[in-house]
Design a protein around this motif. Structure first.
Motif, PDB file in Angstrom:
ATOM      1  N   THR A  92      64.752  56.582 110.679  1.00  0.00           N
ATOM      2  CA  THR A  92      65.480  55.307 110.735  1.00  0.00           C
ATOM      3  C   THR A  92      66.776  55.566 110.313  1.00  0.00           C
ATOM      4  O   THR A  92      68.024  55.011 111.014  1.00  0.00           O
ATOM      5  CB  THR A  92      65.030  54.327 109.916  1.00  0.00           C
ATOM      6  OG1 THR A  92      63.636  53.930 110.406  1.00  0.00           O
ATOM      7  CG2 THR A  92      65.672  53.008 110.013  1.00  0.00           C
ATOM      8  N   LYS A 123      68.513  57.626 113.332  1.00  0.00           N
ATOM      9  CA  LYS A 123      68.812  56.541 114.227  1.00  0.00           C
ATOM     10  C   LYS A 123      69.735  55.606 114.066  1.00  0.00           C
ATOM     11  O   LYS A 123      70.838  55.272 114.863  1.00  0.00           O
ATOM     12  CB  LYS A 123      67.646  55.609 114.538  1.00  0.00           C
ATOM     13  CG  LYS A 123      67.617  54.849 115.915  1.00  0.00           C
ATOM     14  CD  LYS A 123      66.401  54.119 116.098  1.00  0.00           C
ATOM     15  CE  LYS A 123      66.528  53.451 117.442  1.00  0.00           C
ATOM     16  NZ  LYS A 123      67.760  52.450 117.865  1.00  0.00           N
ATOM     17  N   ASN A 124      70.146  55.284 112.649  1.00  0.00           N
ATOM     18  CA  ASN A 124      71.401  54.295 112.329  1.00  0.00           C
ATOM     19  C   ASN A 124      72.451  54.757 112.597  1.00  0.00           C
ATOM     20  O   ASN A 124      73.604  54.363 112.959  1.00  0.00           O
ATOM     21  CB  ASN A 124      71.191  54.043 110.701  1.00  0.00           C
ATOM     22  CG  ASN A 124      70.189  52.815 110.754  1.00  0.00           C
ATOM     23  OD1 ASN A 124      69.574  52.222 111.936  1.00  0.00           O
ATOM     24  ND2 ASN A 124      69.923  52.496 109.474  1.00  0.00           N
ATOM     25  N   ASP A 129      73.101  55.376 116.291  1.00  0.00           N
ATOM     26  CA  ASP A 129      73.961  53.885 116.855  1.00  0.00           C
ATOM     27  C   ASP A 129      75.305  53.687 116.379  1.00  0.00           C
ATOM     28  O   ASP A 129      76.127  53.182 117.325  1.00  0.00           O
ATOM     29  CB  ASP A 129      72.935  52.914 116.224  1.00  0.00           C
ATOM     30  CG  ASP A 129      71.508  52.963 116.765  1.00  0.00           C
ATOM     31  OD1 ASP A 129      71.237  53.449 117.807  1.00  0.00           O
ATOM     32  OD2 ASP A 129      70.653  52.289 116.266  1.00  0.00           O
ATOM     33  N   ASN A 153      65.604  48.084 106.858  1.00  0.00           N
ATOM     34  CA  ASN A 153      65.919  48.649 108.017  1.00  0.00           C
ATOM     35  C   ASN A 153      64.880  49.157 108.865  1.00  0.00           C
ATOM     36  O   ASN A 153      64.967  49.191 109.995  1.00  0.00           O
ATOM     37  CB  ASN A 153      66.876  50.017 107.471  1.00  0.00           C
ATOM     38  CG  ASN A 153      68.175  49.716 106.655  1.00  0.00           C
ATOM     39  OD1 ASN A 153      68.273  49.929 105.353  1.00  0.00           O
ATOM     40  ND2 ASN A 153      69.087  49.508 107.554  1.00  0.00           N
ATOM     41  N   ARG A 205      64.604  47.628 112.437  1.00  0.00           N
ATOM     42  CA  ARG A 205      64.218  48.833 113.566  1.00  0.00           C
ATOM     43  C   ARG A 205      63.371  48.346 114.617  1.00  0.00           C
ATOM     44  O   ARG A 205      63.142  48.441 115.740  1.00  0.00           O
ATOM     45  CB  ARG A 205      64.172  49.972 113.050  1.00  0.00           C
ATOM     46  CG  ARG A 205      63.760  51.289 114.094  1.00  0.00           C
ATOM     47  CD  ARG A 205      63.466  52.403 113.533  1.00  0.00           C
ATOM     48  NE  ARG A 205      62.997  53.529 114.302  1.00  0.00           N
ATOM     49  CZ  ARG A 205      62.781  54.759 114.113  1.00  0.00           C
ATOM     50  NH1 ARG A 205      62.502  54.997 112.639  1.00  0.00           N
ATOM     51  NH2 ARG A 205      62.040  55.630 114.870  1.00  0.00           N
ATOM     52  N   LYS A 224      63.142  46.768 118.616  1.00  0.00           N
ATOM     53  CA  LYS A 224      62.191  47.397 119.772  1.00  0.00           C
ATOM     54  C   LYS A 224      61.363  46.442 120.654  1.00  0.00           C
ATOM     55  O   LYS A 224      60.591  46.650 121.352  1.00  0.00           O
ATOM     56  CB  LYS A 224      61.140  47.991 118.993  1.00  0.00           C
ATOM     57  CG  LYS A 224      61.794  49.511 118.423  1.00  0.00           C
ATOM     58  CD  LYS A 224      60.801  50.540 118.099  1.00  0.00           C
ATOM     59  CE  LYS A 224      60.011  50.943 119.082  1.00  0.00           C
ATOM     60  NZ  LYS A 224      60.785  52.116 119.883  1.00  0.00           N
TER      61      LYS A 224
END
Length: 325
Positions: A192, A195-196, A199, A242, A246, A250
Motif C-alpha cells: 500500500t 502504491k501510494n 500514485d 490507507n 485502497r 478498487k
C-alpha cells in the motif's frame, strides 16, 4: 479449443483471481491480529482516552449526530447481505460494499474529529490525522500497526512478532497463527505504501513538477533515489485507514472484475470486512461518548431510526462502551 488453449485460459483465470485472494488474506489477517489482543475493547488502558474532552470551540452536537447517523445507516446497508445470505449476492455486491465499508468508518471517525475541532472534508488529511494519532499512541494496540520510511527502507511498528520478510514470502500463505497474520499485515502495509508513492509520482507527472525534470527538461522516465526520497517525504505513515481507502478505490468496474472472477469465500470476506467496520466504529464511538458524555451519546443512539439499523451500534454501546463509564 485444444488442451493447450484450455490450460492457458485456466492460468489466465487463476491470475485474474489472485488480487482478490490477496485482499481476502490481508483483511482476514487484520481481524486475526485484532482478535488476539485481549485488551482490544478496554479503552481505559489508553491514556489518551482518559483525557478526551471536547476541544472544538464551535462544537455543534447536531453535526456529530448527522455524521454518526450516516455512519450507522451505511454500516446497516453493508450488513444487509447477511440477512439475504446468498453467495451470489456477496459476490456481486462488492461494487458498493467496498465504498460502504470505508465511508461508515470514515464518517464515524469524522464525528470524533468534530469534537476535537479537526474535522475536514479532505480524505487524505483525515487519514493523515488518523495515522499521526496511531503513531502518538492514541489508539488501542490491536489496531496501532503502521509503516513509514523511504523507498526500500520501510519501518514497521505495532507488529510485535514481525521482524522481516522471508525469502519465500507469499501473500497467499494460509494464516494459522499470529506470526502469519502479522506478516500478512506487514505485506499489506508495504504494498500500500509503495502504491501510494506510485500514485504520487503520477500526480507530480500530471502537474509537470520541475523537481523531477531531466537534463532535457522533461519529466524523468528513470527515477533515482533522490527522486523517490522527495515523494516518500510527502507521504504520511501508512495505517489501516490507507488499507481501507485502497479498497474503496478498487470499486471501479475493471478492478471489481478480478474479485468477481475469484475462487474465494465471499461470505467470509464480507464478514471479515464487516468485523473491521464494527471494531473501528466501536473505537470512535467510545471516544465520542467520552468527549460529549455518555448520556448525550446514548440519546443520539436511541433517537436513530430503528428501521435503518441492525443494532450493531446499540450492541457496541451496551457491551463495550457503557461499561467504560
Amino acid at each position: 479449443m485444444g488442451l493447450r488453449d484450455i490450460f492457458k485460459k485456466r492460468r489466465e483465470e487463476e491470475a485474474k483471481s489472485i488480487p482478490s485472494k490477496v485482499f481476502f488474506n490481508h483483511f482476514f489477517a487484520i481481524n486475526y491480529c485484532i482478535s488476539c489482543d485481549d485488551d482490544r475493547y478496554n479503552l481505559k488502558k489508553i491514556p489518551f482516552y482518559n483525557q478526551i474532552k471536547i476541544k472544538n470551540s464551535e462544537f455543534d452536537i447536531e453535526q456529530v449526530r448527522k455524521l454518526l447517523w450516516n455512519s450507522w445507516s451505511t454500516e446497516y446497508a453493508y450488513k444487509i447481505g447477511e440477512k439475504i445470505d446468498n453467495s451470489d449476492y456477496y459476490k456481486f455486491s462488492l461494487h458498493w460494499n467496498f465504498p460502504q465499508a470505508y465511508y461508515s468508518v470514515y464518517l464515524c471517525m469524522t464525528a470524533f474529529h468534530e469534537t476535537q475541532g479537526i474535522a475536514n472534508d479532505q480524505h487524505e488529511k483525515s487519514i493523515k490525522l488518523f495515522g499521526n494519532s496511531i503513531k502518538d499512541g492514541h489508539y488501542p494496540s490491536a489496531i496501532s500497526f503502521y509503516s513509514s520510511g523511504l523507498k526500500d527502507d520501510f519501518e514497521y511498528k505495532g507488529l510485535e512478532t514481525f521482524e522481516n520478510f522471508p525469502k519465500n514470502n507469499s501473500v497467499l500463505t494460509k494464516i494459522d497463527c499470529l506470526e502469519d497474520a502479522e506478516l500478512q499485515v506487514a505485506t499489506f502495509l508495504k504494498t500500500t505504501r509503495k502504491k501510494n508513492a506510485d500514485d504520487k509520482k503520477q500526480r507530480f507527472k500530471k502537474q509537470n513538477d520541475k523537481r523531477f525534470f531531466n537534463k532535457k527538461k522533461e519529466f524523468s522516465k528513470s527515477f533515482k533515489k533522490h527522486h523517490w526520497d522527495i515523494i516518500y517525504k510527502t507521504i504520511p505513515i501508512t495505517s489501516v485507514f490507507n488499507l481501507l481507502y485502497r479498497l474503496r478505490i478498487k470499486a471501479n468496474y475493471r478492478d471489481i472484475e478480478s474479485f468477481i472472477n475469484a475462487d474465494i469465500d465471499f461470505k467470509s470476506f464480507h464478514s471479515s470486512l464487516g468485523d473491521l467496520i464494527y471494531y473501528l466504529n466501536f473505537i470512535h464511538e467510545g471516544y465520542i461518548a467520552k468527549a460529549i458524555g455518555i448520556e448525550k451519546y446514548e440519546k443520539i443512539l436511541n433517537d436513530f431510526p430503528s428501521h435503518l439499523s441492525d443494532d450493531s451500534a446499540k450492541d457496541r454501546f451496551k457491551n463495550y462502551i457503557k461499561p467504560l463509564k
